[in-house]
Every structure is written in structure tokens, then in C-alpha cells.
Design an enzyme around this catalytic site. Structure first.
Site, mmCIF file in Angstrom:
data_model
loop_
_atom_site.group_PDB
_atom_site.id
_atom_site.type_symbol
_atom_site.label_atom_id
_atom_site.label_comp_id
_atom_site.label_asym_id
_atom_site.label_seq_id
_atom_site.Cartn_x
_atom_site.Cartn_y
_atom_site.Cartn_z
ATOM 1 N N ASP A 272 47.814 48.382 48.960
ATOM 2 C CA ASP A 272 48.144 49.806 48.764
ATOM 3 C C ASP A 272 47.301 50.376 47.621
ATOM 4 O O ASP A 272 47.349 51.576 47.337
ATOM 5 C CB ASP A 272 49.652 50.022 48.563
ATOM 6 C CG ASP A 272 50.213 49.243 47.391
ATOM 7 O OD1 ASP A 272 49.451 48.510 46.727
ATOM 8 O OD2 ASP A 272 51.432 49.366 47.128
ATOM 9 N N ASP B 162 49.566 45.570 53.126
ATOM 10 C CA ASP B 162 50.569 45.869 52.103
ATOM 11 C C ASP B 162 51.598 46.862 52.635
ATOM 12 O O ASP B 162 51.211 47.876 53.239
ATOM 13 C CB ASP B 162 49.866 46.522 50.897
ATOM 14 C CG ASP B 162 50.122 45.791 49.603
ATOM 15 O OD1 ASP B 162 51.016 44.922 49.555
ATOM 16 O OD2 ASP B 162 49.396 46.096 48.633
ATOM 17 N N LYS C 9 52.582 42.146 53.098
ATOM 18 C CA LYS C 9 52.867 41.808 51.696
ATOM 19 C C LYS C 9 53.789 42.871 51.130
ATOM 20 O O LYS C 9 53.642 44.051 51.448
ATOM 21 C CB LYS C 9 51.581 41.745 50.872
ATOM 22 C CG LYS C 9 51.837 41.459 49.387
ATOM 23 C CD LYS C 9 50.561 41.162 48.633
ATOM 24 C CE LYS C 9 49.842 42.387 48.132
ATOM 25 N NZ LYS C 9 50.635 43.268 47.258
ATOM 26 N N GLU D 251 50.642 38.752 39.633
ATOM 27 C CA GLU D 251 49.760 39.757 39.016
ATOM 28 C C GLU D 251 50.166 40.021 37.572
ATOM 29 O O GLU D 251 51.348 40.226 37.271
ATOM 30 C CB GLU D 251 49.812 41.063 39.818
ATOM 31 C CG GLU D 251 48.958 42.163 39.177
ATOM 32 C CD GLU D 251 48.665 43.335 40.100
ATOM 33 O OE1 GLU D 251 49.048 43.296 41.284
ATOM 34 O OE2 GLU D 251 48.021 44.295 39.610
HETATM 35 O O1 KIV Z 1 47.153 46.592 46.407
HETATM 36 C C1 KIV Z 1 46.444 45.652 46.053
HETATM 37 O O2 KIV Z 1 45.203 45.700 46.110
HETATM 38 C C2 KIV Z 1 47.100 44.457 45.553
HETATM 39 C C3 KIV Z 1 46.240 43.398 44.934
HETATM 40 C C4 KIV Z 1 45.639 43.858 43.688
HETATM 41 C C5 KIV Z 1 46.968 42.120 44.794
HETATM 42 O O3 KIV Z 1 48.277 44.351 45.644
#
Ligand code: KIV
Length: 245
Positions: free
Chosen positions: A25, A64, A94, A162
Site C-alpha cells: 500500500d 497488501d 498481506k 518493520e
Molecule cells: O507497503 C509496503 O511497501 C510495505 C513494505 C514496506 C513492507 O508494507
């Protein structure tokens, strides 16, 4: 793991041998000019992921789940996870959260959608955290250990760590049997992820400590465009070699 949001970059990443591509995201701030990840919608995630999935021949593609596409109820989370897999071509979703998302992860896994967890500095919680701040320092480490355990117990097959101290990331990696993927979590995770625009030097001047820039593509592009302008103005381009007869 690297992020990608479009067809040509995903193709290069896939050919280069990256194992997993995350359509994060982060598409909001990186590609769409949003101030953070909050405004990103399910439709935007699907749109970008379709392009990436069309390019990825070897890498696993993860999509995501954006803010408020799974937090409302288990039914909402299942409906959106299902739609995102069905329409985007990604193979896994995710989502942010630990113990608070245990039942949600279980429910999505239960309908045979593989789930990646994400704990620590989770960007969808920046307002609670008061900004992009390292998490799990001091006493709060215990909470992240509980979160990591809950994500694994819920059936996630991988977890992103993270913005946490490297010692804690090592402890979590040693404790879990699923792979940990670190970003700003030190070298002891099972894998690493970076936002592709950070790696390529396309993200401007704001560079968090954990980012390593492997190329200054912004400068290269700037140089190419200025050369084009100059060559058109001076008549160097197009020359005979770039003309039809
Ligand atoms: O949104 C994203 O790019 C992420 C990564 C930085 C793990 O969640």
C-alpha cells in the site's frame, strides 16, 4: 522481496531473480502522491497488482490489504481478501497487525488464501504511533513478541518485521518457524524487503536510516531529459539515423 506497482519494473525484478514481489500500500505515497498509505483503496491495489501479476513469471506476488479493507469485521476481511485475489492475480494477501488481527488472519487462511503478517512500525497505524517511529524498544518488545507468535499461530506463512531493533528481530526470527522478512529490522531476519523506488534512488531526499540506495536513477533520468531538450533545441535529435526514408 521487493515492492513493485507496475508492469515494466515487475518484469525486471522478476527476471533478476527476486523471490517475492509485494504490491504494497506504499503505492499511495510512492506512486500516487498521497501523504501516506491511508487513502489507498481496494480498487487501486487491484489495478496496480494486475499489472505486476501479468509480469511476474517466477516470483510470488503478494497484495497488501489497504486501510479499512479488513479492520471492520471478519466478513469484510474475507470478502475483500477474496476479491483482491480473484481480480488481481496475486497469490497471497498481506495485512498489518498482530494479536488484534489473529482471528482475521485465521478466517482468511481458512478460505485458503495465504496470508503474510506485518508487525512493528505498521504504516496503517502511524497516527496512533505519532509518526514513523521505531517500535518495540524497551518494555514494548514483549508486545511485539506476542504479536509475532499470534500471527504464526493464526496460520500466516510469512511475516514482515518493520522498524524494530535488530536484537528483537533476531529474537522473533529465532522464535518463529515461518520466515521473517525485515525492513529496518537488521540483518538477522530470514529475508529482506525494500521499496523499489528507495533502492533505485527515485524517492527524493527523504531517506530513512534503513534505506540503502543502490542507484541514483533520479539523477540519471534528469540528465537524460535535459540532454533530450538540448538536442531537440539544437537540432542534434532527430538526426538522419532516427528518420524514415
Ligand atoms: O507497503 C509496503 O511497501 C510495505 C513494505 C514496506 C513492507 O508494507
Amino acid at each position: 522481496m521487493l515492492t513493485s506497482y507496475d508492469y515494466p519494473i515487475a518484469k525486471i525484478i522478476d527476471n533478476a531473480g527476486i523471490h517475492t514481489i509485494l504490491v504494497g500500500d506504499s503505492v499511495g505515497p510512492v506512486m500516487l502522491g498521497y501523504p501516506n498509505t491511508m487513502p489507498v483503496t481496494v480498487d487501486e491495489m487491484i489495478y496496480h497488482t494486475k499489472a505486476v501479476a501479468g509480469a511476474a513469471k517466477n516470483a510470488l506476488v503478494i497484495i497488501d490489504m489497504p486501510f479499512m479493507s479488513y479492520q471492520e469485521s471478519i466478513e469484510q476481511a474475507k470478502r475483500n481478501a477474496g476479491r483482491m485475489i480473484k481480480e488481481s492475480g496475486a497469490e497471497a494477501v498481506k495485512l498489518d497487525g498482530g494479536l488484534n488481527m489473529k482471528e482475521t488472519i485465521m478466517a482468511i487462511v481458512d478460505i485458503d488464501i495465504p496470508v503474510v503478517g506485518h508487525i512493528g512500525l505498521t504504516p496503517q497505524s502511524i497516527h496512533r504511533m505519532g509518526g514513523h517511529k521505531v517500535q518495540g524498544k524497551g518494555d514494548t518488545a514483549v508486545k511485539l513478541l506476542e504479536d509475532a507468535k499470534a500471527v504464526e499461530e493464526a496460520g500466516a506463512f510469512m511475516i514482515v518485521l518493520e522498524g524494530i531493533p535488530r536484537g528483537l528481530a533476531k529474537e522473533i526470527t529465532d522464535m518463529l518457524s515461518i520466515p521473517t522478512i525485515g525492513i529496518g529490522a537488521g540483518p538477522d531476519c530470514d529475508g529482506q524487503v525494500l521499496v523499489i523506488h528507495d533502492l533505485l534512488g527515485l524517492a527524493g531526499e527523504l531517506r530513512p536510516k534503513f534505506v540503502k540506495t543502490y542507484l541514483n536513477l533520479q539523477a540519471e533520468i534528469d540528465n537524460a531529459i535535459k540532454t533530450f531538450i538540448e538536442e531537440v533545441k539544437t537540432g542534434v535529435f532527430p538526426d538522419d539515423a532516427h528518420s524514415y526514408h
